[in-house]
Design a protein around this motif. Sequence first.
Motif, PDB file in Angstrom:
ATOM      1  N   GLU A 137      42.697 -17.211 -42.507  1.00  0.00           N
ATOM      2  CA  GLU A 137      41.889 -16.410 -43.083  1.00  0.00           C
ATOM      3  C   GLU A 137      40.949 -15.413 -41.963  1.00  0.00           C
ATOM      4  O   GLU A 137      40.936 -14.335 -42.029  1.00  0.00           O
ATOM      5  N   GLY A 138      40.408 -16.379 -41.058  1.00  0.00           N
ATOM      6  CA  GLY A 138      39.566 -15.897 -40.242  1.00  0.00           C
ATOM      7  C   GLY A 138      40.428 -14.892 -39.044  1.00  0.00           C
ATOM      8  O   GLY A 138      40.030 -13.928 -38.699  1.00  0.00           O
ATOM      9  N   LEU A 139      41.416 -15.440 -38.856  1.00  0.00           N
ATOM     10  CA  LEU A 139      42.485 -14.746 -37.813  1.00  0.00           C
ATOM     11  C   LEU A 139      43.015 -13.178 -38.629  1.00  0.00           C
ATOM     12  O   LEU A 139      42.953 -12.159 -37.910  1.00  0.00           O
ATOM     13  N   GLU A 140      43.329 -13.355 -39.859  1.00  0.00           N
ATOM     14  CA  GLU A 140      43.552 -11.972 -40.382  1.00  0.00           C
ATOM     15  C   GLU A 140      42.238 -11.020 -40.587  1.00  0.00           C
ATOM     16  O   GLU A 140      42.751  -9.852 -40.782  1.00  0.00           O
ATOM     17  N   THR A 141      41.400 -11.663 -40.828  1.00  0.00           N
ATOM     18  CA  THR A 141      40.094 -10.822 -40.780  1.00  0.00           C
ATOM     19  C   THR A 141      39.970 -10.370 -39.594  1.00  0.00           C
ATOM     20  O   THR A 141      39.639  -8.998 -39.540  1.00  0.00           O
TER      21      THR A 141
END
Length: 123
Positions: free
Chosen positions: A102-106
């Motif tokens: 989720e952090g990488l996608e953000t």
Amino acid sequence: MTTFPQMPAPSSSNRGAIATATQGSTLADVLERVLDKGIVIAGDISVSVGSTELLSIRIRLLISSVDKAKEIGINWWESDPHLSSQTHSLMEANQQLLQRIEGLETELRALRTTPASLPTAPA
């Protein structure tokens, strides 16, 4: 004329007793035999109205010992995370991985929306 052997008269001590095939077996003996050999129960249930089938249920039940199940190639409980002693640690690791994704996608979305600074040519 065929004659049949006479059955002994019931004594007063066993009068009313019903002779069964498992008369000499205890529940433990029967259970041991079932687990050693295994038993399969199979059935199909179908609910229809007219010629339209509304519900169909297939039931398959295998009762055996763990050793017998492994012998015939059934060992699903060894890879089922809900039955494993490592369930808690696997779920925690999975949650951490989901947070990282989720952090990488953000970050990726932020990079895509930010206009890239174009290099300027020297004058």
